[in-house]
Design a protein around this motif. Structure first.
Motif: not given
Length: 272
Positions: A10-11, A74-83, A92-95, A98-100
């Motif tokens: 899921v997701g 990748p900057n997870l915080e910056a991604i999430v802030q963009l909603r 290569i972005h497995g981690q 998963g966080a997203l």
């Protein structure tokens, strides 16, 4: 360098399978690779991009979008802030994927190494954005570009060394193109032989001695330092003696939906 695709959960969408398409004007897309950014543009959804990686530079409008880190970091915080509604990642972005997912964000994971990957990405992202017809059209353009280039192949195949990275002002730290890479595929389409085909490594680091042993007929410099070709002048290989050391734009070195343009530049560089 290929990794196994993550299991479909899921997701998380592994190149085309998963939840119903995310459609509508409110869909917000973040891309973590230049190739994925071009895929979104080819599908006509560039207006829904809200963030891209630091290296995305096409189409020109994406240069003004918020940056969410580099390809490798990748900057997870910056991604999430963009909603975002959807984030397109590489294998290569497995981690980060998963966080997203843990943040309830849909992820489309598509490897971007070779021509089959580019076709799969167009199909996967097109299906997930409700743009399957646009994906079919874009794939058709790729196939037409390949057919056209194949028809122009020279009778004699030049031996080519393709360089994607080196030190500024010199020939140290040479990173080249080996078998199974994007540029290696383009060379084959255009009717050229990669001098490093036997290396067994997709992007081998080589010494100047290895360049001399390879005796390439053509050297293609796709590195950031490629605007200065002077360092090659002292290398005793046919490509230098025959003035066939050519600089190509860096976008040619990565999977690109601008395949017709990339192959056209490659053909011009290989021509005598």
């Amino acid at each position: 360098m290929h990794r196994a695709l993550l299991a479909v959960v899921v997701g998380l969408v592994a190149c085309g399978k998963g939840k119903a398409p995310a459609v509508g004007k409110d869909v917000r897309i973040v891309s973590l690779t230049p190739s994925a950014t071009e895929v979104v543009d080819a599908l006509g959804a560039e207006g829904q991009l809200v963030g891209v990686d630091e290296y995305s530079d096409f189409p020109a409008a994406v240069k003004k979008l918020p940056k969410v880190g580099s390809f490798l970091a990748p900057n997870l915080e910056a991604i999430v802030q963009l909603r975002p509604t959807v984030v397109i990642v590489d294998d290569i972005h497995g981690q980060t994927a998963g966080a997203l997912r843990d943040n309830g964000i849909r992820v489309i994971e598509c490897a971007m190494h070779a021509l089959p990957d580019l076709r799969a990405a167009l199909r996967a992202v097109g299906d997930q954005l409700g743009r399957s017809e646009q994906a079919t059209a874009a794939i058709g353009k790729l196939d037409a570009a390949i057919e056209h280039a194949a028809a122009q192949r020279p009778a004699q195949h030049p031996r080519v060394l393709a360089v994607i990275d080196r030190e500024a002002g010199g020939l140290g730290n040479l990173v080249t193109v080996g078998p199974g890479s994007w540029v290696d595929e383009l060379l084959a389409v255009a009717g050229a032989d990669n001098v490093l085909v036997a290396s067994g490594i997709r992007y081998p680091r080589v010494s100047l001695e290895e360049v001399l042993r390879g005796q390439p007929d053509v050297i293609l410099d796709l590195s950031q330092a490629g605007s200065d070709l002077a360092p090659w002048s002292q290398v005793d290989v046919p490509a230098v003696r025959d003035h066939r050391v050519k600089a190509l734009p860096m976008f040619v070195s990565r999977p690109t939906v601008r395949l017709d343009e990339a192959l056209g530049l490659l053909e011009a560089a290989l021509a005598r």
